[in-house]
Design a protein around this motif. Structure first.
Motif, mmCIF file in Angstrom:
data_model
loop_
_atom_site.group_PDB
_atom_site.id
_atom_site.type_symbol
_atom_site.label_atom_id
_atom_site.label_comp_id
_atom_site.label_asym_id
_atom_site.label_seq_id
_atom_site.Cartn_x
_atom_site.Cartn_y
_atom_site.Cartn_z
ATOM 1 N N GLY A 150 -13.430 -5.158 6.194
ATOM 2 C CA GLY A 150 -12.607 -5.348 4.996
ATOM 3 C C GLY A 150 -11.944 -6.694 4.882
ATOM 4 O O GLY A 150 -11.088 -6.881 4.027
ATOM 5 N N SER A 151 -12.283 -7.640 5.728
ATOM 6 C CA SER A 151 -11.640 -8.966 5.766
ATOM 7 C C SER A 151 -10.117 -8.839 5.839
ATOM 8 O O SER A 151 -9.390 -9.670 5.303
ATOM 9 C CB SER A 151 -12.061 -9.852 4.585
ATOM 10 O OG SER A 151 -11.564 -9.386 3.361
ATOM 11 N N ASN A 152 -9.665 -7.782 6.502
ATOM 12 C CA ASN A 152 -8.212 -7.597 6.651
ATOM 13 C C ASN A 152 -7.585 -8.683 7.514
ATOM 14 O O ASN A 152 -6.396 -8.950 7.399
ATOM 15 C CB ASN A 152 -7.912 -6.214 7.244
ATOM 16 C CG ASN A 152 -8.151 -5.130 6.223
ATOM 17 O OD1 ASN A 152 -7.679 -5.214 5.096
ATOM 18 N ND2 ASN A 152 -8.919 -4.115 6.589
ATOM 19 N N GLU A 163 1.384 -12.762 -0.967
ATOM 20 C CA GLU A 163 0.235 -12.496 -0.084
ATOM 21 C C GLU A 163 -0.570 -13.760 0.183
ATOM 22 O O GLU A 163 -0.685 -14.624 -0.694
ATOM 23 C CB GLU A 163 -0.710 -11.460 -0.722
ATOM 24 C CG GLU A 163 -1.817 -10.992 0.211
ATOM 25 C CD GLU A 163 -2.857 -10.088 -0.474
ATOM 26 O OE1 GLU A 163 -3.411 -10.488 -1.523
ATOM 27 O OE2 GLU A 163 -3.091 -8.988 0.034
ATOM 28 N N PHE A 167 -1.401 -4.689 -9.104
ATOM 29 C CA PHE A 167 -1.262 -4.496 -7.643
ATOM 30 C C PHE A 167 -0.123 -5.380 -7.112
ATOM 31 O O PHE A 167 0.718 -4.930 -6.323
ATOM 32 C CB PHE A 167 -2.610 -4.875 -7.015
ATOM 33 C CG PHE A 167 -2.694 -4.860 -5.522
ATOM 34 C CD1 PHE A 167 -2.681 -3.664 -4.816
ATOM 35 C CD2 PHE A 167 -2.838 -6.053 -4.805
ATOM 36 C CE1 PHE A 167 -2.804 -3.655 -3.425
ATOM 37 C CE2 PHE A 167 -2.962 -6.049 -3.425
ATOM 38 C CZ PHE A 167 -2.937 -4.840 -2.730
ATOM 39 N N MET A 192 -1.182 -15.245 -3.422
ATOM 40 C CA MET A 192 -0.684 -14.509 -4.590
ATOM 41 C C MET A 192 0.823 -14.719 -4.664
ATOM 42 O O MET A 192 1.519 -14.685 -3.643
ATOM 43 C CB MET A 192 -0.999 -13.012 -4.490
ATOM 44 C CG MET A 192 -2.482 -12.708 -4.577
ATOM 45 S SD MET A 192 -2.902 -11.072 -5.221
ATOM 46 C CE MET A 192 -1.817 -9.975 -4.355
ATOM 47 N N TYR A 227 -5.614 -0.795 -5.142
ATOM 48 C CA TYR A 227 -6.546 -1.525 -4.270
ATOM 49 C C TYR A 227 -7.948 -0.899 -4.333
ATOM 50 O O TYR A 227 -8.954 -1.618 -4.379
ATOM 51 C CB TYR A 227 -6.032 -1.589 -2.824
ATOM 52 C CG TYR A 227 -6.999 -2.353 -1.955
ATOM 53 C CD1 TYR A 227 -7.280 -3.691 -2.226
ATOM 54 C CD2 TYR A 227 -7.685 -1.726 -0.910
ATOM 55 C CE1 TYR A 227 -8.206 -4.403 -1.480
ATOM 56 C CE2 TYR A 227 -8.614 -2.435 -0.155
ATOM 57 C CZ TYR A 227 -8.864 -3.767 -0.455
ATOM 58 O OH TYR A 227 -9.800 -4.461 0.280
ATOM 59 N N TYR A 249 -9.186 -12.704 -7.420
ATOM 60 C CA TYR A 249 -7.761 -12.396 -7.225
ATOM 61 C C TYR A 249 -6.963 -12.481 -8.528
ATOM 62 O O TYR A 249 -5.738 -12.444 -8.518
ATOM 63 C CB TYR A 249 -7.169 -13.325 -6.149
ATOM 64 C CG TYR A 249 -7.763 -12.984 -4.790
ATOM 65 C CD1 TYR A 249 -7.138 -12.070 -3.958
ATOM 66 C CD2 TYR A 249 -8.983 -13.528 -4.389
ATOM 67 C CE1 TYR A 249 -7.701 -11.716 -2.735
ATOM 68 C CE2 TYR A 249 -9.554 -13.182 -3.178
ATOM 69 C CZ TYR A 249 -8.905 -12.274 -2.363
ATOM 70 O OH TYR A 249 -9.470 -11.910 -1.159
ATOM 71 N N TYR A 264 -14.329 -8.773 -7.840
ATOM 72 C CA TYR A 264 -13.914 -8.662 -6.426
ATOM 73 C C TYR A 264 -15.168 -8.409 -5.573
ATOM 74 O O TYR A 264 -15.541 -7.273 -5.292
ATOM 75 C CB TYR A 264 -12.865 -7.554 -6.254
ATOM 76 C CG TYR A 264 -12.197 -7.628 -4.892
ATOM 77 C CD1 TYR A 264 -11.283 -8.645 -4.591
ATOM 78 C CD2 TYR A 264 -12.502 -6.716 -3.899
ATOM 79 C CE1 TYR A 264 -10.693 -8.732 -3.342
ATOM 80 C CE2 TYR A 264 -11.909 -6.796 -2.639
ATOM 81 C CZ TYR A 264 -11.005 -7.808 -2.378
ATOM 82 O OH TYR A 264 -10.425 -7.902 -1.134
ATOM 83 N N ASN A 274 -5.547 -11.402 5.771
ATOM 84 C CA ASN A 274 -4.156 -11.263 5.342
ATOM 85 C C ASN A 274 -3.163 -11.633 6.450
ATOM 86 O O ASN A 274 -1.954 -11.548 6.253
ATOM 87 C CB ASN A 274 -3.890 -9.844 4.813
ATOM 88 C CG ASN A 274 -4.712 -9.513 3.584
ATOM 89 O OD1 ASN A 274 -5.365 -8.486 3.521
ATOM 90 N ND2 ASN A 274 -4.726 -10.402 2.595
ATOM 91 N N TYR A 289 0.802 -1.221 0.000
ATOM 92 C CA TYR A 289 0.000 0.000 0.000
ATOM 93 C C TYR A 289 0.837 1.274 0.000
ATOM 94 O O TYR A 289 0.710 2.118 0.867
ATOM 95 C CB TYR A 289 -0.994 -0.021 1.168
ATOM 96 C CG TYR A 289 -1.909 -1.219 1.068
ATOM 97 C CD1 TYR A 289 -3.027 -1.188 0.238
ATOM 98 C CD2 TYR A 289 -1.606 -2.401 1.729
ATOM 99 C CE1 TYR A 289 -3.837 -2.304 0.094
ATOM 100 C CE2 TYR A 289 -2.410 -3.522 1.596
ATOM 101 C CZ TYR A 289 -3.518 -3.470 0.774
ATOM 102 O OH TYR A 289 -4.314 -4.573 0.628
ATOM 103 N N SER A 319 -4.514 -14.705 1.595
ATOM 104 C CA SER A 319 -5.819 -14.162 1.965
ATOM 105 C C SER A 319 -6.661 -15.350 2.454
ATOM 106 O O SER A 319 -7.234 -16.090 1.646
ATOM 107 C CB SER A 319 -6.451 -13.472 0.752
ATOM 108 O OG SER A 319 -7.561 -12.711 1.156
HETATM 109 C C1 AVI Z 1 -7.063 -5.968 1.948
HETATM 110 N N1 AVI Z 1 -7.318 -7.404 1.755
HETATM 111 C C2 AVI Z 1 -8.412 -7.843 2.598
HETATM 112 C C3 AVI Z 1 -7.452 -7.806 0.352
HETATM 113 C C4 AVI Z 1 -7.797 -9.304 0.242
HETATM 114 O O1 AVI Z 1 -8.820 -9.617 -0.372
HETATM 115 O O2 AVI Z 1 -7.069 -10.138 0.801
HETATM 116 C C5 AVI Z 1 -6.173 -7.510 -0.403
HETATM 117 C C6 AVI Z 1 -6.221 -7.972 -1.835
HETATM 118 N N2 AVI Z 1 -5.293 -8.651 -2.442
HETATM 119 C C7 AVI Z 1 -5.658 -8.879 -3.681
HETATM 120 N N3 AVI Z 1 -6.845 -8.352 -3.879
HETATM 121 C C8 AVI Z 1 -7.215 -7.761 -2.730
#
Ligand code: AVI
Length: 319
Positions: free
Chosen positions: A157-159, A278, A212, A248, A41, A202, A50, A162, A33, A280
């Motif tokens: 935000g389902s953070n 990443e 991203f 990812m 994002y 994704y 999404y 991550n 970010y 998720s």
């Molecule tokens: C911020 N977070 C919850 C997003 C997710 O869905 O894990 C980040 C993201 N990565 C790829 N798309 C969105």
């Protein structure tokens, strides 16, 4: 913890000393970010594939009166508040109650806090804000600076997704430790579902999620003096069934060397080798109930979107 404070009419800002901010996680999501990553994002959240952003927003839009009633008119602390766009559904309920209320956004971006505070104060006449500029991810205890007797906390935000399962447990445990008997914690969680829905979310058709992900390489080139040839890598999203998570990766198209000046490293990539960028994690309702239970929290209310893609859960502290 040491804080600096600035006070204005209806607005207080607390800044946590940067050196006290923790780097608690192995794969901190925050590196996505930078300015460009944040813009990408925001764009992701508008993509047809999404669904998590829309699903959570729809729950808040449909059930805000019920959620507010279950929470009570408590000061509202929000972790990772960003633009507070979704929070407005709840803040509107507070405003309609016709009584003063306090909103305490916590965010790593000072610009986001300042912009949203200005907009919210203009929109809600009963509102006061105490914003905290801090990296809360490894440490929800940053909100002790607010000295709130009772509070509602929110993490949208389902953070949580991550964070690894262990990090999520730590986060919830630390959150539970901050809660009194009447406090509540509202958590947004992306639910487990078919990979035909998960994977496009994704790996979208317009390539925004790819941009991203690849932006991390541009960032390393700029900030770490790396020499990644960005077109030499491709975006990869996969569902890891065993761990219940989207992963990812950035896959090297060919064998190549990358030098990173700041860390004095040269890294060799074999053709097809990936950088895992990443996770998720996705949860079932049972997972969330169990996660709450093992961290001292009881899931007392749940709200779902129409398609059951997403869950907003309200927790109380277990007695
Ligand atoms: C911020 N977070 C919850 C997003 C997710 O869905 O894990 C980040 C993201 N990565 C790829 N798309 C969105």
């Amino acid at each position: 913890m040491a804080y600096h404070k600035q006070r204005y009419e209806r607005l207080t800002f607390s800044f946590m000393d940067v050196e006290q901010q923790q780097e608690a996680f192995a794969r901190p999501a925050k590196y996505f970010y930078d300015t460009r990553g944040s813009q990408l994002y925001e764009q992701i959240c508008t993509l047809p594939e999404y669904y998590p952003y829309r699903a959570e927003r729809d729950i808040l839009a449909s059930y805000a009166p019920d959620i507010y009633a279950a929470m009570g008119h408590l000061p509202l602390v929000e972790f990772g508040s960003g633009s507070a766009a979704k929070t407005c559904y709840l803040l509107t309920m507070y405003e309609h109650a016709g009584q003063p209320f306090l909103y305490c956004p916590v965010d790593i971006s000072r610009a986001a806090l300042e912009t949203s505070a200005q907009q919210l104060l203009a929109a809600y006449s009963h509102l006061s804000i105490h914003a905290i500029h801090a990296d809360f991810a490894g440490n929800p205890g940053v909100i002790r600076a607010l000295h709130l007797e009772k509070k509602a906390m929110a993490f949208f935000g389902s953070n949580l997704g991550n964070l690894t399962r262990a990090e999520s447990r730590d986060f919830l445990q630390s959150t539970a430790a901050l809660m009194g008997p009447e406090d509540v914690f509202l958590l947004g969680v992306d639910l487990k579902k078919s990979t035909t829905l998960l994977l496009p979310a994704y790996d979208d058709a317009q390539g925004v999620t790819a941009a991203f992900n690849l932006n991390l390489l541009h960032r390393m080139n700029r900030e770490l003096g790396a020499n990644f040839h960005v077109p030499g890598f491709t975006h990869l999203a996969l569902y890891n069934q065993e761990h219940g998570r989207i992963e990812m990766h950035l896959r090297s198209r060919q064998a190549q060397h990358v030098a990173i000046t700041k860390t004095a490293q040269t890294i060799h990539f074999a053709a097809g080798e990936t950088i895992h960028t990443e996770n998720s994690y996705k949860y079932s309702l049972a997972d969330i109930r169990a996660l709450g239970h093992c961290t001292g929290l009881t899931l007392s209310h749940t709200w779902f979107d129409r398609q059951h893609y997403f869950l907003l859960g309200l927790f109380h502290r277990e007695n």
